[in-house]
Design a protein around this motif. Structure first.
Motif, PDB file in Angstrom:
ATOM      1  N   PHE A   1       0.741  -1.160  -0.287  1.00 44.87           N
ATOM      2  CA  PHE A   1       0.136  -0.407  -0.022  1.00 44.87           C
ATOM      3  C   PHE A   1       1.073   1.340  -0.496  1.00 44.87           C
ATOM      4  O   PHE A   1       2.045   1.272   0.587  1.00 44.87           O
ATOM      5  CB  PHE A   1      -0.839   0.102   1.669  1.00 44.87           C
TER       6      PHE A   1
ATOM      7  N   TYR B   1       0.362   5.625   0.888  1.00 41.37           N
ATOM      8  CA  TYR B   1      -0.879   6.219   2.254  1.00 41.37           C
ATOM      9  C   TYR B   1       0.056   7.855   1.493  1.00 41.37           C
ATOM     10  O   TYR B   1       1.634   7.815   1.685  1.00 41.37           O
ATOM     11  CB  TYR B   1      -0.549   6.328   2.646  1.00 41.37           C
TER      12      TYR B   1
ATOM     13  N   GLN C   1       0.313  11.973   3.292  1.00 43.48           N
ATOM     14  CA  GLN C   1      -0.903  12.377   4.827  1.00 43.48           C
ATOM     15  C   GLN C   1      -0.050  14.077   4.320  1.00 43.48           C
ATOM     16  O   GLN C   1       1.640  14.551   3.982  1.00 43.48           O
ATOM     17  CB  GLN C   1      -0.240  11.835   5.895  1.00 43.48           C
TER      18      GLN C   1
ATOM     19  N   ASN D   1      -1.186  18.130   8.683  1.00 44.48           N
ATOM     20  CA  ASN D   1      -2.646  18.701  10.294  1.00 44.48           C
ATOM     21  C   ASN D   1      -3.905  17.837   9.065  1.00 44.48           C
ATOM     22  O   ASN D   1      -4.839  18.648   9.229  1.00 44.48           O
ATOM     23  CB  ASN D   1      -3.058  20.101   9.769  1.00 44.48           C
ATOM     24  N   ARG D   2      -3.333  16.875   8.298  1.00 42.90           N
ATOM     25  CA  ARG D   2      -4.691  15.796   7.732  1.00 42.90           C
ATOM     26  C   ARG D   2      -3.980  15.116   8.114  1.00 42.90           C
ATOM     27  O   ARG D   2      -2.957  13.503   7.989  1.00 42.90           O
ATOM     28  CB  ARG D   2      -5.127  15.680   6.314  1.00 42.90           C
ATOM     29  N   GLY D   3      -5.231  13.365   8.139  1.00 48.09           N
ATOM     30  CA  GLY D   3      -4.715  12.182   8.039  1.00 48.09           C
ATOM     31  C   GLY D   3      -4.601  11.585   6.969  1.00 48.09           C
ATOM     32  O   GLY D   3      -3.913  12.481   6.052  1.00 48.09           O
ATOM     33  N   LEU D   4      -4.229   9.966   7.618  1.00 45.86           N
ATOM     34  CA  LEU D   4      -3.499  10.143   6.388  1.00 45.86           C
ATOM     35  C   LEU D   4      -4.077   8.941   5.737  1.00 45.86           C
ATOM     36  O   LEU D   4      -5.486   9.210   5.733  1.00 45.86           O
ATOM     37  CB  LEU D   4      -3.032   8.278   6.588  1.00 45.86           C
TER      38      LEU D   4
ATOM     39  N   PHE E   1      -5.672   6.500   1.815  1.00 46.91           N
ATOM     40  CA  PHE E   1      -4.723   5.709   0.791  1.00 46.91           C
ATOM     41  C   PHE E   1      -4.380   6.434  -0.833  1.00 46.91           C
ATOM     42  O   PHE E   1      -5.660   7.132  -1.289  1.00 46.91           O
ATOM     43  CB  PHE E   1      -5.675   4.451   1.002  1.00 46.91           C
TER      44      PHE E   1
ATOM     45  N   LEU F   1       3.716  13.814   3.249  1.00 45.03           N
ATOM     46  CA  LEU F   1       4.767  12.934   3.919  1.00 45.03           C
ATOM     47  C   LEU F   1       3.496  11.750   2.948  1.00 45.03           C
ATOM     48  O   LEU F   1       2.463  11.290   3.407  1.00 45.03           O
ATOM     49  CB  LEU F   1       4.580  13.107   5.172  1.00 45.03           C
TER      50      LEU F   1
ATOM     51  N   PHE G   1       3.880   7.644   3.037  1.00 44.73           N
ATOM     52  CA  PHE G   1       3.800   6.391   3.529  1.00 44.73           C
ATOM     53  C   PHE G   1       3.987   5.642   3.074  1.00 44.73           C
ATOM     54  O   PHE G   1       2.644   5.090   2.238  1.00 44.73           O
ATOM     55  CB  PHE G   1       2.839   6.281   5.057  1.00 44.73           C
TER      56      PHE G   1
ATOM     57  N   PHE H   1       4.448  -0.495   8.495  1.00 47.74           N
ATOM     58  CA  PHE H   1       4.632   0.984   7.804  1.00 47.74           C
ATOM     59  C   PHE H   1       5.655   1.052   7.842  1.00 47.74           C
ATOM     60  O   PHE H   1       6.574   0.827   8.963  1.00 47.74           O
ATOM     61  CB  PHE H   1       4.302   2.168   8.175  1.00 47.74           C
ATOM     62  N   GLY H   2       6.813   2.214   7.017  1.00 47.79           N
ATOM     63  CA  GLY H   2       7.451   2.714   6.343  1.00 47.79           C
ATOM     64  C   GLY H   2       7.973   4.107   7.368  1.00 47.79           C
ATOM     65  O   GLY H   2       6.551   4.431   7.690  1.00 47.79           O
ATOM     66  N   SER H   3       8.558   4.257   7.515  1.00 46.04           N
ATOM     67  CA  SER H   3       8.689   5.508   8.066  1.00 46.04           C
ATOM     68  C   SER H   3       8.877   6.724   7.042  1.00 46.04           C
ATOM     69  O   SER H   3       8.906   8.141   8.096  1.00 46.04           O
ATOM     70  CB  SER H   3      10.341   5.366   8.713  1.00 46.04           C
TER      71      SER H   3
ATOM     72  N   ARG I   1      -7.272  17.783  18.564  1.00 41.67           N
ATOM     73  CA  ARG I   1      -6.556  18.097  17.387  1.00 41.67           C
ATOM     74  C   ARG I   1      -5.508  17.929  18.568  1.00 41.67           C
ATOM     75  O   ARG I   1      -4.421  17.528  18.055  1.00 41.67           O
ATOM     76  CB  ARG I   1      -7.082  19.394  17.219  1.00 41.67           C
TER      77      ARG I   1
ATOM     78  N   GLY J   1       8.951  12.587  11.852  1.00 45.36           N
ATOM     79  CA  GLY J   1      10.045  11.412  10.479  1.00 45.36           C
ATOM     80  C   GLY J   1       9.768  10.451  11.061  1.00 45.36           C
ATOM     81  O   GLY J   1      10.893   9.957  10.719  1.00 45.36           O
ATOM     82  N   MET J   2       8.842   9.445  11.791  1.00 46.75           N
ATOM     83  CA  MET J   2       8.989   8.289  12.012  1.00 46.75           C
ATOM     84  C   MET J   2       8.157   7.196  11.792  1.00 46.75           C
ATOM     85  O   MET J   2       6.792   7.805  11.303  1.00 46.75           O
ATOM     86  CB  MET J   2       9.301   8.209  13.505  1.00 46.75           C
ATOM     87  N   GLU J   3       8.146   6.289  11.889  1.00 44.14           N
ATOM     88  CA  GLU J   3       6.719   5.033  11.235  1.00 44.14           C
ATOM     89  C   GLU J   3       5.985   4.951  12.584  1.00 44.14           C
ATOM     90  O   GLU J   3       6.212   5.422  13.193  1.00 44.14           O
ATOM     91  CB  GLU J   3       7.173   3.612  10.925  1.00 44.14           C
ATOM     92  N   LEU J   4       5.052   4.601  11.957  1.00 45.58           N
ATOM     93  CA  LEU J   4       3.497   5.111  12.119  1.00 45.58           C
ATOM     94  C   LEU J   4       3.848   3.346  13.684  1.00 45.58           C
ATOM     95  O   LEU J   4       4.297   2.578  12.637  1.00 45.58           O
ATOM     96  CB  LEU J   4       2.278   4.294  12.429  1.00 45.58           C
TER      97      LEU J   4
ATOM     98  N   LEU K   1      -2.592   8.478  15.640  1.00 44.52           N
ATOM     99  CA  LEU K   1      -3.432   8.872  14.768  1.00 44.52           C
ATOM    100  C   LEU K   1      -4.623   7.119  15.347  1.00 44.52           C
ATOM    101  O   LEU K   1      -4.428   6.358  15.529  1.00 44.52           O
ATOM    102  CB  LEU K   1      -3.283   8.827  13.841  1.00 44.52           C
TER     103      LEU K   1
ATOM    104  N   LEU L   1      -6.780   1.874   4.565  1.00 43.01           N
ATOM    105  CA  LEU L   1      -7.403   2.410   6.710  1.00 43.01           C
ATOM    106  C   LEU L   1      -7.822   4.072   6.130  1.00 43.01           C
ATOM    107  O   LEU L   1      -7.444   4.624   5.062  1.00 43.01           O
ATOM    108  CB  LEU L   1      -6.500   2.568   7.056  1.00 43.01           C
TER     109      LEU L   1
ATOM    110  N   PHE M   1      -7.911   7.822   7.732  1.00 43.32           N
ATOM    111  CA  PHE M   1      -7.258   7.979   9.164  1.00 43.32           C
ATOM    112  C   PHE M   1      -7.852   9.764   9.642  1.00 43.32           C
ATOM    113  O   PHE M   1      -8.806  10.077   9.173  1.00 43.32           O
ATOM    114  CB  PHE M   1      -6.120   8.184   8.909  1.00 43.32           C
ATOM    115  N   GLY M   2      -8.432   9.736  10.767  1.00 44.15           N
ATOM    116  CA  GLY M   2      -8.764  10.923  10.927  1.00 44.15           C
ATOM    117  C   GLY M   2      -7.394  11.483  11.489  1.00 44.15           C
ATOM    118  O   GLY M   2      -6.305  11.274  10.892  1.00 44.15           O
ATOM    119  N   SER M   3      -7.718  13.211  11.586  1.00 42.88           N
ATOM    120  CA  SER M   3      -6.407  13.979  11.590  1.00 42.88           C
ATOM    121  C   SER M   3      -5.334  13.760  12.583  1.00 42.88           C
ATOM    122  O   SER M   3      -4.542  14.468  12.569  1.00 42.88           O
ATOM    123  CB  SER M   3      -6.950  15.789  11.364  1.00 42.88           C
TER     124      SER M   3
END
Lengths: 113, 114
Positions: free
Chosen positions: A34, A36, A38, A41-44, A46, A88, A90, A103-105, B9, B40-43, B90, B103, B105-107
């Motif tokens: 997958f 994604y 971002q 100020n928004r969610g991820l 798809f 960003l 992912f 997930f990746g970083s 938020r 900068g890090m993964e989830l 998140l 998926l 996601f929320g903000s």
């Protein structure tokens, strides 16, 4: 164990040029892959996914990704970048037998006008 | 546009306080998740649920707890916040089915513990 690597923290590209965001994975068996995105100020959101079939997957906003089993890669591509693509990105993967995504970083893409 | 909402938020609190991060979705999704993300890090998955009365711990050890009393609601609670809990949280949901792991996601909630 599953793992996903995005080797570039930052990718800069000029508007109108092609872009590539790299992703390699390590999962047991056949992977589900997958991308994604971002925005600030928004969610991820798809973008696209590969489950099976054609190695070139087309997704939202003109993005596509190529699955390469021999190189265990799933690079994200777009023929002509837009400034609005700056975000960003992912990559994520799961094995068919796994229950959750890994997930990746993330890679920060900046498209310069 | 995804119908998944997180509140607040932003949250700045002192050490030792009890907090609850809210997450609600109106899509009728059975599966819900909490991820933690540092810059900068993964989830990292900290909790997930496959439906009402189902909760599981994720890959990352967390001192938080979750509950799933209603399909649409998946709150996360920290009984005693510490500075190490400072992060972005998140919430996500997805439709049932292994090959449909899209998926939403929320903000996010940006938590700062002083």
């Amino acid at each position: 164990a599953q793992s996903v690597a995005q080797p570039e923290d930052q990718v800069n590209v000029a508007e109108g040029n092609p872009l590539t965001v790299k992703c390699t994975y390590s999962v047991s068996g056949n992977p589900y892959l997958f991308w994604y995105v971002q925005y600030p100020n928004r969610g991820l959101q798809f973008l696209l996914k590969y489950i099976t079939g054609d190695n070139l997957v087309k997704g939202s906003y003109g993005f596509e990704a190529e699955f390469n089993k021999s190189q265990t890669s799933f690079h994200l591509k777009k023929p002509s970048a837009l400034v609005s693509d700056s975000a960003l990105y992912f990559c994520a993967a799961m094995a068919g037998s796994a229950r959750q995504l890994t997930f990746g970083s993330g890679t920060q893409l900046t498209v310069l006008p | 546009e995804a119908d998944i909402y997180q509140t607040p938020r932003y949250l700045v609190i002192g050490t030792g306080k009890k907090i609850t991060l809210e997450c609600s979705q109106t899509m009728g999704h059975d599966k819900m998740y909490w991820y933690q993300q540092d810059p900068g890090m993964e989830l990292h998955l900290i909790h997930y649920s496959y439906g009402v009365n189902s909760t599981e711990k994720g890959d990352l050890s967390s001192e938080s707890t979750v509950s799933r009393i209603r399909t649409e609601h998946f709150p996360l609670t920290l009984e005693s916040a510490r500075p190490s809990h400072t992060s972005q949280y998140l919430c996500a949901s997805s439709e049932y089915g292994r090959t449909n792991e899209k998926l939403f996601f929320g903000s996010g909630t940006q938590l700062s513990v002083l």
